[in-house]
Design an enzyme around this catalytic site. Structure first.
Site, PDB file in Angstrom:
ATOM      1  N   HIS A  76     -30.687  31.769  -1.242  1.00  0.00           N
ATOM      2  CA  HIS A  76     -29.246  31.549  -1.464  1.00  0.00           C
ATOM      3  C   HIS A  76     -28.980  30.722  -2.721  1.00  0.00           C
ATOM      4  CE1 HIS A  76     -27.757  33.217   2.418  1.00  0.00           C
ATOM      5  NE2 HIS A  76     -28.928  32.816   2.885  1.00  0.00           N
ATOM      6  N   ASP A  93     -32.238  28.861   5.339  1.00  0.00           N
ATOM      7  CA  ASP A  93     -32.065  30.127   6.057  1.00  0.00           C
ATOM      8  C   ASP A  93     -32.380  31.318   5.158  1.00  0.00           C
ATOM      9  OD1 ASP A  93     -29.816  29.343   4.517  1.00  0.00           O
ATOM     10  OD2 ASP A  93     -28.616  30.920   5.450  1.00  0.00           O
ATOM     11  N   GLU A  94     -32.750  32.389   5.800  1.00  0.00           N
ATOM     12  CA  GLU A  94     -32.858  33.716   5.168  1.00  0.00           C
ATOM     13  C   GLU A  94     -33.551  33.705   3.810  1.00  0.00           C
ATOM     14  OE1 GLU A  94     -28.903  35.899   6.826  1.00  0.00           O
ATOM     15  OE2 GLU A  94     -28.611  34.470   5.234  1.00  0.00           O
ATOM     16  N   ALA A  95     -34.661  32.988   3.705  1.00  0.00           N
ATOM     17  CA  ALA A  95     -35.393  32.965   2.428  1.00  0.00           C
ATOM     18  C   ALA A  95     -36.335  34.173   2.386  1.00  0.00           C
ATOM     19  CB  ALA A  95     -36.155  31.659   2.289  1.00  0.00           C
ATOM     20  N   HIS A  96     -35.767  35.367   2.505  1.00  0.00           N
ATOM     21  CA  HIS A  96     -36.588  36.579   2.614  1.00  0.00           C
ATOM     22  C   HIS A  96     -37.335  36.901   1.321  1.00  0.00           C
ATOM     23  CE1 HIS A  96     -34.463  36.829   6.295  1.00  0.00           C
ATOM     24  NE2 HIS A  96     -33.371  37.391   5.822  1.00  0.00           N
TER      25      HIS A  96
END
Ligand code: NGO
Length: 508
Positions: A256, A319-322
């Protein structure tokens, strides 16, 4: 015509009734109608009628709470009540006084001479004042029902979150939100200050974060530009503190981060600036875990944030560190979580941080929609504390039903009952109540622009989440009735709430 009718009716009625006023005064608001429901309520006795001659008595230490009460009474009734250090013995008064109930708890009692609110501290007195505000009828005469309330919170942390990154919301809008949430005894406001689409807080050592990342044209669809200067942030912190709300700032990383990388291409691995993003995709950006400049950047940001934040928590996202390989993610958190401590704060992050051992002294925000998450359970066994924000229960940006004009639906539809009917103390396997610090209701801004949008998504559901955070018991039938009776208060303050069909709204 109306007079003639009154005379006719009077003739037809027995004497005692005929001498009653033609229009009966509205009954006092029941002590049992408060949201969140208090711990103990004992209605009895004659009650009190508040007039313009009522005074507010408070010791010097409680003067800020008394002034807030005077302001609230003025807004609700038009009366400008005097605030005094000592009221004459039998004067009609609202008395704020020291009490045995410590912390955020309070005792409120209403009798013929007035109202007394007692607590060991100003946080408790402020909470008692919020209860009293709900007991004040919407219109004169301002009769307050007699009896006592003894109250204290179930959880220490009762939060809401607001996303300023996808759309910037102005300080005045945030203040209005603080005014509303604090009436339900919410005591933390988590501000999501950076994301792929924008950067919303001034950082002196990296000025382009805001001059580029907060410029006009940033935000979802390019219509959410803006940022908080340090002076505006400090002013918000003060404003919130005067409502006993603590600000928790969040800088989201290592994912993000697209807006930061647009401003500073050296934060990418190849040194090339990515294009600015105004869409709502997630999980594509990552800080460069192997570069030292990453940690200079992170430390500068945490140091400056900590210096302007008196509250105990700094949220580092996670979060969501894909786009970050797992080993890199863990290595990053092992360096960054201790940095928060270095600057005197407790680290707080989305539940993905529990993959890193350094999270065992941190706080994880549980946003998973599942009631089992072995990684979180293992971290909890090792010491991690949890704040509950399951997305399918507490996300205020989820649509109420398929017809809701705003919001998302990836975690499902959340009607009021869905937000209310669960228990944060038993919701997740391996996360016992002793590990739960509290509850938080996030409000993400992909689809929200104005304060009206914020209020429509937050209310009435926020009242449900607030009750779960405060009250020791849960009773849907009681809650929906109390909420129905609360609706006219929002209407009176111009709050455009969602008129859920699950709630028996009264018209006031
Ligand atoms: C997810 C995601 C956010 C979105 C939000 C929308 C978390 C923790 N990360 O929640 O980036 O804005 O959903 O509901």
């Amino acid at each position: 015509m109306r007079n003639r009718l009154a005379v006719l009716l009077a003739c037809a009625l027995p004497l005692s009734l005929a001498s009653a006023p033609a229009v009966a005064a509205p009954p006092a608001v029941a002590l049992t109608s408060v949201i969140p429901a208090p711990v103990a309520v004992n209605p009895h006795g004659p009650g009190f009628r508040l007039t313009g001659r009522t005074v507010i008595e408070a010791p010097r230490s409680a003067r800020p709470v008394a002034d807030r009460l005077a302001e609230a009474v003025r807004e609700a009734t038009g009366y400008r009540l005097a605030v005094v250090g000592h009221a004459p013995r039998h004067a009609a008064a609202i008395r704020l006084a020291p009490g045995r109930t410590g912390g955020e708890g309070y005792e409120l009692s209403v009798g013929r001479d007035g109202v007394s609110i007692r607590s060991g501290g100003n946080a408790g007195l402020f909470n008692g004042v919020q209860t009293l505000r709900q007991l004040l009828p919407l219109r004169a005469p301002y009769a307050i029902a007699g009896g006592e309330i003894v109250d204290k919170p179930r959880f220490a942390y009762r939060g809401v979150h607001l996303d300023l990154a996808r759309h910037f919301h102005t300080p005045d809008e945030v203040k209005r939100y603080i005014d509303e949430i604090s009436q339900f005894k919410v005591n933390y406001l988590h501000l999501h200050l950076s994301d792929d689409q924008g950067w919303r807080i001034q950082i002196d050592s990296w000025p382009r974060l805001t001059t580029v990342g907060g410029a006009a044209g940033t935000g979802v669809d390019g219509v959410g530009g803006g940022y908080l200067t340090k002076a505006q942030y400090r002013d918000l912190v003060r404003y919130a503190a005067s409502r006993h709300v603590t600000i928790v700032p969040e800088i989201d990383m290592p994912g993000h981060v697209n807006a930061a990388q647009v401003a500073y291409p050296e934060l990418t691995c190849d040194g090339v600036a990515p294009p600015p993003r105004t869409d709502t995709a997630v999980g594509y950006s990552s800080l460069c875990i192997g570069k030292e400049i990453t940690y200079r950047f992170v430390e500068d940001v945490i140091r400056e944030l900590a210096a302007m934040t008196p509250g105990p928590l700094i949220h580092i996202g996670g979060d969501e560190a894909h786009a970050t390989p797992q080993a890199d993610y863990i290595a990053f958190q092992e360096r960054v979580l201790p940095l928060v401590k270095k600057y005197g704060k407790t680290a707080y992050g989305w539940n993905e941080i529990t993959q890193a051992p350094a999270s065992h002294t941190a706080i994880a925000q549980y946003w998973d929609t599942s009631t089992t998450n072995p990684t979180v359970a293992a971290a909890v066994a090792a010491g991690t504390k949890v704040i509950m924000s399951p997305a399918n229960r507490t996300y205020l940006d989820m649509k109420y039903d398929p017809s809701t004009r705003l919001g998302l639906s990836w975690a499902g539809y959340i009607e009021v009952r869905t937000a209310y009917d669960w228990d944060p103390g038993t919701h997740v396997t391996g996360v016992p109540e002793s590990a739960v610090l509290g509850i938080e209701a996030p409000l993400w801004s992909e689809t929200l622009r104005s304060i009206e949008d914020i209020e429509f998504m937050a209310f009435p559901r926020l009242a449900a989440v607030a009750e779960l955070g405060w009250s020791p018991t849960r009773d849907w039938e009681s809650f929906r009735t109390r909420l129905g009776a609360y609706g006219p208060r929002w209407t009176a303050r111009g709050v455009d709430f969602y008129p859920s069909p699950q709630i028996p709204w009264t018209t006031g």
